[in-house]
Write a protein that holds these residues in place. Structure first.
Motif, PDB file in Angstrom:
ATOM      1  N   VAL A  21       0.827  -1.199   0.000  1.00 42.75           N
ATOM      2  CA  VAL A  21       0.000   0.000   0.000  1.00 42.75           C
ATOM      3  C   VAL A  21       0.868   1.259   0.000  1.00 42.75           C
ATOM      4  O   VAL A  21       0.617   2.204  -0.757  1.00 42.75           O
ATOM      5  CB  VAL A  21      -0.961  -0.010   1.212  1.00 42.75           C
ATOM      6  N   CYS A  22       1.912   1.270   0.831  1.00 45.04           N
ATOM      7  CA  CYS A  22       2.787   2.457   0.901  1.00 45.04           C
ATOM      8  C   CYS A  22       3.550   2.678  -0.405  1.00 45.04           C
ATOM      9  O   CYS A  22       3.681   3.817  -0.876  1.00 45.04           O
ATOM     10  CB  CYS A  22       3.769   2.316   2.063  1.00 45.04           C
ATOM     11  N   LEU A  23       4.040   1.604  -1.003  1.00 42.71           N
ATOM     12  CA  LEU A  23       4.818   1.751  -2.242  1.00 42.71           C
ATOM     13  C   LEU A  23       3.925   2.076  -3.435  1.00 42.71           C
ATOM     14  O   LEU A  23       4.333   2.812  -4.339  1.00 42.71           O
ATOM     15  CB  LEU A  23       5.617   0.473  -2.493  1.00 42.71           C
ATOM     16  N   ILE A  24       2.699   1.543  -3.447  1.00 42.68           N
ATOM     17  CA  ILE A  24       1.756   1.903  -4.511  1.00 42.68           C
ATOM     18  C   ILE A  24       1.412   3.386  -4.408  1.00 42.68           C
ATOM     19  O   ILE A  24       1.396   4.113  -5.406  1.00 42.68           O
ATOM     20  CB  ILE A  24       0.476   1.049  -4.421  1.00 42.68           C
ATOM     21  N   CYS A  25       1.154   3.846  -3.184  1.00 47.42           N
ATOM     22  CA  CYS A  25       0.838   5.266  -2.994  1.00 47.42           C
ATOM     23  C   CYS A  25       2.028   6.140  -3.399  1.00 47.42           C
ATOM     24  O   CYS A  25       1.861   7.167  -4.057  1.00 47.42           O
ATOM     25  CB  CYS A  25       0.455   5.517  -1.545  1.00 47.42           C
TER      26      CYS A  25
END
Length: 423
Positions: A302-306
């Motif tokens: 989730v953090c890397l996609i964001c």
């Protein structure tokens, strides 16, 4: 919170002047006109005039009269230039009847399409106000942050970029839910509100909002299950899948970052992560929910996609771990994602957004995404519990699989600087 000082200057009491009957009295004639346009101007309404394909993503951000002269897509601007070229040619030679008819039809299609977009947003804004009014009166639902709309006219809420961003921030508070905002848990009223907003206000309650709400809904359900229950793991994985999909739509740097620190101040990862949590950043709250459920891989994804929305390396979509957007009945293809595009039309690390006076860049948002990961890596490694060390190993392994060279360099530097080289 980024809006804490802003709130302090606002009236403490909110008085809603329009009752349901008054709202409906305003809305019904607009709905009738909208239905008439769908029926009698179908070609101009069903697709964007001037685009070459039905699936074209050439869509406007806001129906605001800026340098484009009021035209609402670059495709329409191209058609406008073509029309002016033909019109200029008309002054040098006699235009044929066919050319004049083409100009007339293009002009009508542009005007009808622009009018329909404005009309549709008017109707959906009235729907939104009605929904928020009922939510405001329901003690089982989160408090509506009316202060975010303070000082804006109805026209500005519909037509201005600032209005759109403030509505986005307000709706983020409606869908980014945890134990602080839902003391009695998720209710059928919360589900009903989300469903109504999805159907009646999709130009404002975007895919980001819909997916984010579903993520927190499943995370809450997972937390209510016993630790040994297979259903807990199932719901946690579903929450992670919704959050992964939602993260691809988190484009607003201000909502992700929270409070912006002074440019002269060196901000460490812990301050950045905690600031985002305090400001109820959907990313920070999603990472917290997943970490509490032991889903370290979901947190990393989730953090890397964001971060990829703000200049980070692109994260390929994994259909087995990421839910797609649900189809909304009566939504046109060109309305999908409308008004909720990457800032500036592209995912630039240099783009800048100003919301209610706060200057936040995409670079700040990317730093926050990385800081949240570093925060949990350090927190888990600093724990004495073996389970947390296991989660730390899983989180570091998931992060290490990233293709983002800049992020990997920052992560390894973080591990060195915090004396966590044995990880």
């Amino acid at each position: 919170s980024i809006y804490s000082n802003y709130y302090q200057s606002l009236p403490a009491k909110v008085e809603l002047l329009l009752n349901d009957a008054s709202l409906d009295e305003i809305r019904q004639p607009l709905v009738s006109l909208q239905n008439l346009m769908k029926r009698d101007f179908k070609p101009a309404v069903k697709s964007i005039p001037g685009t070459s394909s039905k699936s074209s993503t050439d869509a406007m951000e806001i129906d605001e009269d800026g340098n484009s002269g009021g035209l609402i897509t670059s495709a329409l601007q191209r058609k406008s230039r073509e029309a002016r070229r033909i019109d200029n040619a008309y002054h040098t030679h006699s235009a044929t009847a066919k050319e004049l008819m083409t100009i007339a039809r293009q002009t009508e299609d542009r005007n009808m399409h622009a009018l329909y977009r404005l009309l549709s947003r008017c109707v959906q804004m009235l729907n939104l106000m009605s929904c928020l009014k009922h939510a405001h009166a329901n003690p089982s639902l989160p408090e509506i942050q009316w202060g975010l709309l303070h000082g804006l006219t109805f026209s500005q809420l519909i037509t201005s970029e600032d209005g759109q961003q403030r509505v986005d921030a307000l709706l983020n508070g409606v869908v980014s839910l945890d134990e602080k905002s839902l003391t009695s848990g998720f209710s059928t009223d919360a589900d009903s509100l989300a469903n109504t907003l999805s159907r009646q206000c999709y130009l404002f309650f975007s895919a980001s909002s819909r997916l984010t709400y579903s993520g927190f809904r499943y995370a809450w359900d997972a937390r209510s299950m016993p630790l040994s229950s297979p259903r807990r793991s199932e719901f946690a994985n579903q929450a992670a899948s919704y959050f992964r999909a939602a993260a691809r739509h988190w484009y607003n740097p201000t909502i992700i970052v929270g409070r912006l620190f002074s440019k002269e101040t060196m901000v460490n990862f812990e301050d950045a992560a905690e600031s985002a949590m305090d400001a109820r950043s959907p990313l920070a709250l999603a990472a917290k929910a997943l970490m509490e459920l032991g889903n370290a891989k979901g947190v990393a994804d989730v953090c890397l996609i964001c971060a990829s929305n703000f200049g980070g390396a692109k994260v390929p979509r994994d259909e087995s771990k990421e839910f797609g957007e649900s189809v909304i009945k009566d939504m046109f293809d060109w309305e999908r994602g409308l008004y909720h595009q990457p800032q500036g039309g592209e995912k630039s690390s240099d783009s800048k957004v100003i919301v209610t006076g706060f200057d936040v860049t995409a670079s700040d948002a990317k730093q926050t995404c990385h800081s949240i990961l570093f925060f949990y890596i350090s927190k888990l490694l600093g724990s004495d519990e073996s389970l947390n060390h296991k989660l730390a190993d899983e989180l570091v392994a998931a992060c290490a699989s990233s293709s983002d060279a800049d992020f990997l360099r920052s992560m390894y530097e973080h591990l060195l600087n915090t004396n966590q080289t044995d990880t």
